[in-house]
Design a protein around this motif. Structure first.
Motif, PDB file in Angstrom:
ATOM      1  N   PHE A 182       3.041  10.385   4.401  1.00 51.34           N
ATOM      2  CA  PHE A 182       4.423  10.729   3.766  1.00 51.34           C
ATOM      3  C   PHE A 182       5.134   9.878   3.074  1.00 51.34           C
ATOM      4  CE2 PHE A 182       8.677  11.219   5.045  1.00 51.34           C
ATOM      5  CZ  PHE A 182       9.224  12.252   5.082  1.00 51.34           C
ATOM      6  N   LEU A 183       4.917   8.571   3.336  1.00 45.59           N
ATOM      7  CA  LEU A 183       6.359   7.481   3.312  1.00 45.59           C
ATOM      8  C   LEU A 183       5.383   6.989   1.908  1.00 45.59           C
ATOM      9  CD1 LEU A 183       6.329   5.042   6.543  1.00 45.59           C
ATOM     10  CD2 LEU A 183       7.817   6.740   5.393  1.00 45.59           C
ATOM     11  N   ARG A 184       4.349   7.434   1.417  1.00 42.56           N
ATOM     12  CA  ARG A 184       3.583   7.265   0.430  1.00 42.56           C
ATOM     13  C   ARG A 184       4.039   7.992  -0.363  1.00 42.56           C
ATOM     14  NH1 ARG A 184      -1.198   3.990  -1.303  1.00 42.56           N
ATOM     15  NH2 ARG A 184      -0.637   1.866   0.986  1.00 42.56           N
ATOM     16  N   LYS A 185       4.169   9.531  -0.265  1.00 39.02           N
ATOM     17  CA  LYS A 185       3.801  10.703  -1.268  1.00 39.02           C
ATOM     18  C   LYS A 185       5.566  10.575  -1.729  1.00 39.02           C
ATOM     19  CE  LYS A 185       0.972  13.398   0.873  1.00 39.02           C
ATOM     20  NZ  LYS A 185       0.570  14.941   1.541  1.00 39.02           N
ATOM     21  N   THR A 186       6.455  10.192  -0.496  1.00 37.73           N
ATOM     22  CA  THR A 186       8.076  10.248  -0.852  1.00 37.73           C
ATOM     23  C   THR A 186       8.432   9.258  -0.958  1.00 37.73           C
ATOM     24  OG1 THR A 186       8.194   9.843   1.408  1.00 37.73           O
ATOM     25  CG2 THR A 186       7.834  11.759   1.305  1.00 37.73           C
ATOM     26  N   MET A 210       6.968  -9.182  -0.579  1.00 37.27           N
ATOM     27  CA  MET A 210       7.280  -8.299  -0.958  1.00 37.27           C
ATOM     28  C   MET A 210       7.207  -7.314  -0.174  1.00 37.27           C
ATOM     29  SD  MET A 210       6.506  -5.267  -4.099  1.00 37.27           S
ATOM     30  CE  MET A 210       5.219  -4.466  -3.305  1.00 37.27           C
ATOM     31  N   PRO A 211       8.432  -6.763   0.554  1.00 37.17           N
ATOM     32  CA  PRO A 211       8.500  -6.469   1.625  1.00 37.17           C
ATOM     33  C   PRO A 211       8.180  -3.846   1.463  1.00 37.17           C
ATOM     34  CG  PRO A 211      10.897  -5.995   0.997  1.00 37.17           C
ATOM     35  CD  PRO A 211       9.897  -6.855  -0.003  1.00 37.17           C
ATOM     36  N   LYS A 212       8.182  -3.585   2.102  1.00 38.87           N
ATOM     37  CA  LYS A 212       7.193  -1.969   2.159  1.00 38.87           C
ATOM     38  C   LYS A 212       7.357  -1.590   3.255  1.00 38.87           C
ATOM     39  CE  LYS A 212       4.323  -0.429  -0.892  1.00 38.87           C
ATOM     40  NZ  LYS A 212       3.202  -0.171  -1.669  1.00 38.87           N
ATOM     41  N   PHE A 213       8.193  -0.512   3.579  1.00 43.11           N
ATOM     42  CA  PHE A 213       7.485  -0.183   5.165  1.00 43.11           C
ATOM     43  C   PHE A 213       6.325   0.182   5.147  1.00 43.11           C
ATOM     44  CE2 PHE A 213      12.244   1.143   5.221  1.00 43.11           C
ATOM     45  CZ  PHE A 213      12.769   1.236   5.913  1.00 43.11           C
ATOM     46  N   ARG A 214       5.470  -0.185   6.689  1.00 46.88           N
ATOM     47  CA  ARG A 214       4.072  -0.144   6.432  1.00 46.88           C
ATOM     48  C   ARG A 214       3.910   0.752   6.468  1.00 46.88           C
ATOM     49  NH1 ARG A 214       0.859  -0.204  10.575  1.00 46.88           N
ATOM     50  NH2 ARG A 214       2.485  -0.232  12.472  1.00 46.88           N
TER      51      ARG A 214
END
Length: 188
Positions: A85-89, A54-58
């Motif tokens: 920021f990436l996690r919050k959004t 499963m991919p996620k932006f790192r």
């Protein structure tokens, strides 16, 4: 469940078309602010407890241990400069649209466990939750996300198994949008 799969394919394709340019900017931002690849591929547990990538932006540094975020002593020390920021959004989740197109995930279902979350996998299997396709979001996510203990998460996943329907999925998607905008229940 044919309607659910058609919705998943159509929705994921449309989202990828609309979000392709913003996703490219996120990928560039990840690369520009930290060492390592833009995408992080993790081994996750899918339907029938089969593993898939499963991919996620790192959002974490490349030297971060491969464990659930809540098991890290201080998760914030492992975050990249834009990781919080990436996690919050929830922008870090966008590459999973690819898994939805491939049929490894759905828009709605239990969030896929890490391959080494043996307690969560065993508890879900005991409640037959492993029979479901994992989701980008789910009933447990809109009722606490990272704040839930495993027994609570599994109880909500089992409730989803009993109540699942297209209309319930639409309700969960709407609640997810509200949670994402408010950035509630996320550990960062």
């Amino acid at each position: 469940m044919l309607l659910k799969r058609a919705f998943d394919i159509g929705g994921a394709f449309l989202a990828l078309v609309i979000l392709s340019i913003p996703m490219a900017f996120v990928a560039l931002a990840v690369r520009a602010t930290s060492k390592g690849p833009a995408l992080y591929w993790s081994q996750r547990v899918g339907r029938d407890n089969r593993l898939f990538a499963m991919p996620k932006f790192r959002t974490m540094r490349t030297d971060t241990p491969v464990v659930a975020t809540h098991l890290l002593g201080d998760p914030s020390q492992h975050l990249t400069p834009i990781g919080s920021f990436l996690r919050k959004t929830s922008l870090d989740e966008l590459p999973q649209l690819w898994c939805i197109l491939k049929g490894e995930m759905s828009f709605v279902g239990p969030r896929p466990a890490l391959y080494n979350q043996d307690d969560l996998i065993a508890a879900r299997t005991a409640k037959n939750v492993h029979l479901l396709l994992p989701g980008l979001t789910g009933w447990a996510q809109v009722n606490g996300r990272d704040e839930l203990a495993i027994p609570e998460k599994v109880a909500l996943d089992a409730e989803y198994l009993k109540r699942r329907s297209f209309l319930f999925d639409l309700r969960i998607l709407g609640l997810t949008a509200i949670k994402v905008v408010g950035a509630t229940g996320i550990q960062h």
